[in-house]
Write a protein that holds these residues in place. Structure first.
Motif: not given
Length: 161
Positions: A79-84, A105-107, A111-113
Motif C-alpha cells: 500500500a505504501d508503494l507509489p504507482l505511476y 503508461s502512455p508517457d 519521464l516515467v523513470r
C-alpha cells in the motif's frame, strides 16, 4: 356466316392508342435538347450553401479525463508503494521471488523513470542497486524491484514485490 367482333378483340387496339397518346404527350411536353443559336449558356446566381452557416460553437465538449491509475491491484500489493499516474494495470502474477505487477503508461520512459525516482524517495523507498532500466528499492526490511522499459509509444513498468 360473318365475322363477329367481341370487345376483347378491340382491347389491344385501345391499349396501343393509349400508349401512343401518352408518348405523344411526353414528347410535346419535354423541352428540346437543342442549344440556342448563339451558343450562350444562361447562368443563375445562387445563395451560399447552407452548410457554411453551421458552427460547432454550441457543441458539448467531452469531459476531460483525469489522468490516474486504472486497474485492480492484487490484495497483497504494498500500500505504501507509489504507482505511476497515468498508467494501467496490464498483468500480475507470481515472480521468481514473490509477485509482480505490469503497468503500461502512455508517457515516455525517461519521464516515467524520473517521476518514479522522485515518488519512491518521497514515500521513503531508497535505491540500493541497479541501473536506469531496473533498480532495487528498500524500505525497512522490504525490497521491491522496479523495471522500466520503453514500449514505443509508451512505457512498460514492472514492479516485483
Amino acid at each position: 356466316m360473318g365475322t363477329r367482333f367481341r370487345a376483347s378483340d378491340r382491347l389491344p387496339t385501345a391499349v396501343a392508342r393509349g400508349v401512343l397518346g401518352v408518348v405523344t404527350t411526353l414528347l410535346l411536353a419535354c423541352p428540346s435538347n437543342e442549344s440556342s443559336d448563339d451558343g450562350v449558356i444562361e447562368t443563375v446566381e445562387v445563395e451560399p450553401a447552407r452548410t457554411t452557416l453551421l458552427t460547432t460553437i454550441y457543441d458539448q465538449a467531452a469531459p476531460e479525463r483525469r489522468e490516474a491509475f486504472s486497474g485492480v491491484l492484487p490484495s497483497d500489493f504494498p500500500a505504501d508503494l507509489p504507482l505511476y499516474d497515468p498508467s494501467n494495470l496490464t498483468d500480475f502474477g507470481d515472480a521468481e521471488e514473490g509477485r509482480y505487477v505490469l503497468l503500461f503508461s502512455p508517457d515516455a520512459s525517461t519521464l516515467v523513470r524520473d517521476r518514479m525516482e522522485v515518488e519512491l524517495a518521497r514515500s521513503g523507498w531508497t535505491r540500493i542497486e541497479g541501473d536506469a532500466a531496473r533498480g532495487t528499492y528498500r524500505r525497512g526490511s522490504r525490497a521491491v524491484v522496479l523495471g522500466i522499459r520503453d514500449a514505443n509509444p509508451g512505457t512498460e513498468i514492472l514492479v516485483e514485490y
